[in-house]
Scaffold this motif. Structure first.
Motif, PDB file in Angstrom:
ATOM      1  N   UNK A   1       8.625   1.446   3.638  1.00  0.00           N
ATOM      2  CA  UNK A   1       9.886   2.062   3.714  1.00  0.00           C
ATOM      3  C   UNK A   1      11.056   0.911   3.579  1.00  0.00           C
ATOM      4  N   UNK A   2      10.764  -0.213   4.170  1.00  0.00           N
ATOM      5  CA  UNK A   2      11.608  -1.466   3.929  1.00  0.00           C
ATOM      6  C   UNK A   2      11.690  -1.967   2.679  1.00  0.00           C
TER       7      UNK A   2
ATOM      8  N   UNK B   1      16.539   9.714   2.250  1.00  0.00           N
ATOM      9  CA  UNK B   1      16.334  10.851   1.298  1.00  0.00           C
ATOM     10  C   UNK B   1      14.811  10.820   0.571  1.00  0.00           C
ATOM     11  N   UNK B   2      14.455   9.778   0.253  1.00  0.00           N
ATOM     12  CA  UNK B   2      13.337   9.753  -0.514  1.00  0.00           C
ATOM     13  C   UNK B   2      11.992   9.398   0.426  1.00  0.00           C
ATOM     14  N   UNK B   3      12.167   9.221   1.821  1.00  0.00           N
ATOM     15  CA  UNK B   3      11.170   9.042   2.757  1.00  0.00           C
ATOM     16  C   UNK B   3       9.995   9.401   2.301  1.00  0.00           C
ATOM     17  N   UNK B   4       9.886  11.015   2.207  1.00  0.00           N
ATOM     18  CA  UNK B   4       8.720  11.540   1.729  1.00  0.00           C
ATOM     19  C   UNK B   4       7.748  11.001   0.907  1.00  0.00           C
ATOM     20  N   UNK B   5       8.574  10.857  -0.347  1.00  0.00           N
ATOM     21  CA  UNK B   5       7.612  10.220  -1.401  1.00  0.00           C
ATOM     22  C   UNK B   5       7.339   8.741  -1.024  1.00  0.00           C
ATOM     23  N   UNK B   6       8.085   7.953  -0.170  1.00  0.00           N
ATOM     24  CA  UNK B   6       7.681   6.625   0.047  1.00  0.00           C
ATOM     25  C   UNK B   6       6.468   6.434   0.807  1.00  0.00           C
ATOM     26  N   UNK B   7       6.485   7.420   1.966  1.00  0.00           N
ATOM     27  CA  UNK B   7       5.525   7.501   2.891  1.00  0.00           C
ATOM     28  C   UNK B   7       4.124   8.118   2.589  1.00  0.00           C
ATOM     29  N   UNK B   8       4.263   9.442   1.936  1.00  0.00           N
ATOM     30  CA  UNK B   8       3.109  10.382   1.999  1.00  0.00           C
ATOM     31  C   UNK B   8       1.938   9.636   1.227  1.00  0.00           C
ATOM     32  N   UNK B   9       2.156   8.634   0.251  1.00  0.00           N
ATOM     33  CA  UNK B   9       0.785   8.030  -0.176  1.00  0.00           C
ATOM     34  C   UNK B   9      -0.159   7.563   0.871  1.00  0.00           C
ATOM     35  N   UNK B  10       0.426   6.911   2.026  1.00  0.00           N
ATOM     36  CA  UNK B  10      -0.405   6.271   3.109  1.00  0.00           C
ATOM     37  C   UNK B  10      -0.694   7.325   4.209  1.00  0.00           C
ATOM     38  N   UNK B  11       0.261   8.020   4.741  1.00  0.00           N
ATOM     39  CA  UNK B  11       0.133   8.870   5.867  1.00  0.00           C
ATOM     40  C   UNK B  11       1.174  10.025   5.749  1.00  0.00           C
ATOM     41  N   UNK B  12       0.833  11.213   6.485  1.00  0.00           N
ATOM     42  CA  UNK B  12       1.839  12.188   6.630  1.00  0.00           C
ATOM     43  C   UNK B  12       3.035  11.593   7.194  1.00  0.00           C
TER      44      UNK B  12
END
Lengths: 214, 214
Positions: free
Chosen positions: B66-67, B96-107
């Motif tokens: 995220x950083x 706003x984009x946190x889902x796309x940023x993170x979802x590839x690694x963990x929910x």
DNA sequence: ATTTCACATGTCAGTAACTGACACGTGTGA
DNA sequence: TCACACGTGTCAGTTACTGACATGTGAAAT
């Protein structure tokens, strides 16, 4: 400090503290083992842990004193000063009295060296920032009470303190990475940096409940 | 991700990361041993340390993503925005984009739980603050270049970022201690807190070399 | 002055986060 | 199919820290 026992304890603690800071500032924090410190103070490792919760604790023992002194300064600031002005005066007061605050434990010179070691050691910098966060929380509550607002509903106390703390940290960093390690240097840096951010949240919160003061 | 070897590695890492965050957020960071994590991921302890520099590293693996995304957002902000405005937009974009940023690694849900765990675990909070400080230094240089000033002589970039960072931390803290753990909540809190400190250092540094903009 | 006791300290064993060295086995490319 | 590079497990060692127990030295009461 009456009994012989207490004097002995005092000396042991002082001995450990000096040994620790001396080793930290010369060989570095990471390259100093607790065993070394204990040996330098001529006690067992176990005894070290009876005086300090951990290696880290020893590194911050003196910072604790200056922090307490700073908090005391904030508490005694006259009520007519705005929050930011009170904080500003309190830090400067703290630096002015640093010798008297610190000298009972270790020489100021060692204190300043340790200050720089903290800033340049990742593990200690992290601890320093966490401790600063805790102090900021204390100050926020202090200011809130002083200004007669509720810190749990009004974000301004915490925000003001966060801004203030941010400036202090920039100052610390610049001082540590610079070449002038004098007291005057850091005092002057503190003052001028605070001036730059002056416009933010300088108003008196008691006057109006609403938005931007200034 | 072509060869079988690479896919195996990827799966091992993901397995370790998920196990770590799951354990951290349920039993607490301190009460989770590396052995436990390794066992949960069905590898040896030594293998864990081949993927992560330490326990702490695993805890911040997602925050790292995220950083990075936030930094990328800052870099793509249009030049006409003032520094503070650019930072403000970049954080909001980040949320706003946190889902796309993170979802590839963990929910995302696990990410948010870990966020709160970090805030409530002293050791992790310390690490988080240190990492934030490093990020702030990066941003300061970014802004300095963007505005065409020298970060080593002009303290305004670092001060602005420090102020900004302070506000973000107050926001994080309030969100974590509150009861509304939704994305909207933290996004809205971020925006309103930034508004409160708006007056500080909002000016365009390129215009005049002197004192207070605004 | 002697006794009694509390308390500071040392020793030892144990846990947990790492790190380096070495050996083994499995994908990979020739 | 062969050779080897690489991911992994095992093991030994270091360091920060903790709990348990034993001991010896000041402190207080007699």
């Amino acid at each position: 400090m009456k009994t012989l026992r207490e004097r002995k304890k005092q000396r042991t603690r002082e001995s450990l503290l000096r040994a620790a800071l001396e080793l930290f500032t010369t060989q570095g924090y990471e390259h100093t083992t607790v065993d070394e410190i204990a040996e330098a103070a001529d006690v067992s490792q176990r005894t070290f842990f009876r005086y300090f919760a951990g290696k880290e604790d020893a590194a911050f023992a003196v910072q604790d004193m200056t922090e307490q002194h700073f908090l005391a300064c904030v508490r005694t600031r006259p009520a007519h000063e705005s929050p930011m002005e009170a904080l500003r005066q309190a830090v400067l007061e703290g630096w002015d009295a640093i010798r008297e605050t610190v000298e009972s434990a270790v020489p100021v010179e060692l204190y300043l060296r340790m200050y720089r070691t903290i800033e340049s050691t990742p593990a200690l910098l992290a601890a320093h920032l966490r401790r600063s966060a805790a102090t900021e929380e204390t100050i926020a509550r202090l200011l809130a009470e002083r200004e007669g607002v509720d810190p749990d509903t009004d974000p301004r106390p915490r925000l003001a303190v966060a801004v203030f703390g941010g400036v202090i940290r920039v100052t610390e960093r610049q001082w540590c990475t610079g070449e002038d390690f004098s007291l005057e240097s850091i005092r002057q840096l503190t003052a001028s940096h605070l001036d730059l951010v002056g416009p933010a949240l300088t108003g008196n919160w008691r006057a109006s409940g609403a938005g931007r003061p200034d």
